[in-house]
Structure formats: C-alpha cells, structure tokens
Design an enzyme around this catalytic site. Structure first.
Site, PDB file in Angstrom:
ATOM      1  N   HIS A 170       0.847  -1.186   0.000  1.00 27.41           N
ATOM      2  CA  HIS A 170       0.000   0.000   0.000  1.00 27.41           C
ATOM      3  C   HIS A 170       0.882   1.235   0.000  1.00 27.41           C
ATOM      4  O   HIS A 170       1.972   1.219   0.582  1.00 27.41           O
ATOM      5  CB  HIS A 170      -0.913   0.011   1.236  1.00 27.41           C
ATOM      6  CG  HIS A 170      -2.049   0.966   1.138  1.00 27.41           C
ATOM      7  ND1 HIS A 170      -1.969   2.263   1.565  1.00 27.41           N
ATOM      8  CD2 HIS A 170      -3.304   0.810   0.632  1.00 27.41           C
ATOM      9  CE1 HIS A 170      -3.128   2.873   1.351  1.00 27.41           C
ATOM     10  NE2 HIS A 170      -3.952   2.021   0.788  1.00 27.41           N
ATOM     11  N   ASP A 297     -10.878  -1.142  -2.900  1.00 28.70           N
ATOM     12  CA  ASP A 297     -10.238  -0.022  -2.193  1.00 28.70           C
ATOM     13  C   ASP A 297     -11.256   0.773  -1.367  1.00 28.70           C
ATOM     14  O   ASP A 297     -11.198   1.998  -1.296  1.00 28.70           O
ATOM     15  CB  ASP A 297      -9.528   0.891  -3.199  1.00 28.70           C
ATOM     16  CG  ASP A 297      -8.420   1.716  -2.554  1.00 28.70           C
ATOM     17  OD1 ASP A 297      -8.067   1.436  -1.391  1.00 28.70           O
ATOM     18  OD2 ASP A 297      -7.905   2.641  -3.210  1.00 28.70           O
TER      19      ASP A 297
END
Length: 336
Positions: A170, A297
C-alpha cells in the site's frame, strides 16, 4: 458467484489517537503547514472506515460483496518508537480480530506490522496468522528513508514465505524533496499537486519502484515461495516489463530469471477499484486471470463505480470471472 475483495480499509479511534501522539509521518512532517493542511483537507475520515454493522455491510450488499479482507488504513508511521510501534500494531490486530470474530462469514484480515522492528514484525505476523487466523499482511514504505530491500527487513519476508501468506503493498508518502521536485508547482493548484503526488499518481509510481527494488535485490531467488500483491493494476510496472527485460537482463542484474518472470510467478494484482475495461483486458492477456484478485479499495473510491457488473458483463470466460471474483483469493489466502 461468490465475491471476495481484498483491499478494503478500516480505522479505529484508539489506534489513530495512539499514532497521533507521534505525528503522522516524517515525510509529511517535512512539508510546510500549507501543504499539510491541503492534504489533510482531502483525507477521508468519515464513519465509513469505522462503521461495520451498518454502512459497510450495506455497501457490501449493494455491491454483491460476500467477504472483505480488512486492513488498517493508516499504517503506523515511522515516527513511532520501536517498542510503541509493536504495542500499537498488536492493539490494531487484536481490534481487527474482534471485528472478524463478530462477522466471520463477512470479514478476514491482513496484519499491521511494526516495520520499525523487523524481528518483532515477523513474530507479530506469525501470531496473527497462527493465533488470530489472519491471511497475510499489508505494508507500506519506505521506513525512515530505508527501502525494504535493505537486509534488515529480510526476517519479515522470510516469515511470510514460511507461513505461505502474501504481503500486500500500500502506498505511503515519499520524501518532501521528491514531492516538491516532481509533483508540486506554482503553475497549478496546490491540491492538484498534492493529489498528483499521492493518490493521483505519485503513490503508485512509488510502490511500483519499491516492489521492483525487491525483485532486483534477489528476494524471490532467496524466497521462491514468497508472494506479493500489488494493487492498482500493478502500480505502473506491467507496461514497463518488456523494457526492463530488454535493458536489465540477468547478466546485468545477477538474477536467476528475467525481471518479468518474477512478476508473472510471484506477484498478484488487483484493480483496487480502477474498473477499466482496457486495463482488465491487458492484465488478463499479460498475466492470466489466475493472477488477478478482486479489490475495491473501500471506501476511497466513489461507490457508484464499484459495480460487479464490470466483471460479470466483461468478455472473460465464466472460469476467468470466477477466478478473479473469489477463486484466486481463496487459493492464495487459504480462505474457505
């Protein structure tokens, strides 16, 4: 068709408050107050990150998501001292384990790791997998200017390979001098520059560079069972693999294989909510449907763009759709 999404974020006030005592990030702290305020004004801090019983489950029902793999949305920053980082990460993982226990058929989890102390991070990963039932870890980087190809971080990757769980990547802030040089300009609005430097482009380039550094370090020659997951269709790297193979051949890199081989054999990809038909077609053609895992997401993209119709209405075969929707996640994450 069962649907599992694996890049879905959460937050908890107890963790946020513990982290806030030490600031946000050394990289963000290097910016002027004007820049920090511009970025913070765009951050999503609403209850979609914290409400599991109503808002999140309602979203999952509407988008036909059977299970989310949760991860802490704001990883412990590199300003937190080692011992405190270990404590905060354990607390974050225990809180998340409680959420999964309450909804075991709807949620699974990635561990948050104290990268400040790689040996303890490896131990925490093992605890999370063996005791809490987690299915991998989500990490960001760099850490205090160190990329994870630094040998000090090797115990974390060794443990992930030993446990046969993936490391999901990430984005995190890059250094202020990099953002100021490449992304911020007086010729367009400050908020545009901040989004250019972060979620609009810069974050993704940074993760792609970071993962490629790990490949070049020989991590997969040392740990051939290690698996990474890269979001946002591979964080800018897939379209450059032919060029890297052409220029950085094994006789140059010292690796056992071509760079593209590691991306085809050790790395999995998610759309992270970027539901682009051309991207899907390219990634399936380049890597095969067996290397793509569904991810939305949550809650960082517009909900109206999360429709499962994107996948079900695609020209993929039914087998390919099943692999992307749930089969690959079940196999790689050992989900029932």
């Amino acid at each position: 068709m069962r649907v599992i999404t694996i890049e879905e974020h959460y937050a908890d006030k107890r963790i946020n408050d513990a982290v806030a005592k030490y600031g946000s990030s050394t990289n963000l702290a290097d910016f002027s107050k004007e820049v920090r305020d511009a970025y913070n004004s765009m951050r999503f801090t609403g209850e979609y990150l914290t409400d599991f019983d109503r808002l999140r489950l309602d979203f999952m029902r509407k988008q036909k998501v059977d299970m989310q793999v949760l991860s802490y949305t704001n990883p412990v920053p590199d300003t937190v001292p080692k011992a405190e980082a270990v404590r905060i990460c354990k607390l974050a993982n225990d809180i998340l384990a409680g959420i999964v226990e309450k909804h075991p058929d709807r949620f699974s989890a990635f561990a948050t790791l104290p990268m400040a102390d790689p040996e303890e991070a490896a131990k925490e990963l093992e605890r999370c997998v063996k005791e809490l039932g987690f299915v991998g870890a989500l990490i960001t980087g760099p850490w205090q200017g160190k990329f994870y190809d630094d040998p000090m971080f090797f115990p974390i990757f060794k443990k992930a390979a030993e446990l046969d769980v993936p490391i999901s990547w990430h984005p995190e802030f890059t250094a202020a001098k990099i953002q100021n040089y490449y992304y911020l300009s007086e010729n367009y609005p400050l908020k545009a520059g901040m989004m250019f430097a972060t979620a609009g482009f810069g974050w993704h380039l940074d993760v792609g560079l970071h993962v490629t550094r790990l490949v070049l370090s020989g991590i997969f020659d040392k740990l051939p069972n290690l698996k990474f997951i890269c979001g946002h269709w591979g964080e800018t790297i897939p379209s450059m693999l032919d060029r890297m193979d052409q220029i950085m051949r094994p006789e140059v890199t010292g690796l056992k294989k071509k760079i593209s081989d590691y991306f085809h054999e050790n790395i999995y990809f998610t759309p992270s909510g970027i539901l682009s038909k051309s991207q899907l077609e390219y990634m399936v053609k380049e890597f095969g449907a067996e290397r793509i895992i569904w991810a939305l997401d949550y809650p960082y993209i517009p909900f109206e763009s999360c429709s499962l119709d994107f996948l079900t209405d695609s020209e993929l075969t039914e087998k390919e759709k099943e692999l992307i929707a749930h089969g690959n996640a079940e196999r790689i994450l050992h989900l029932n």
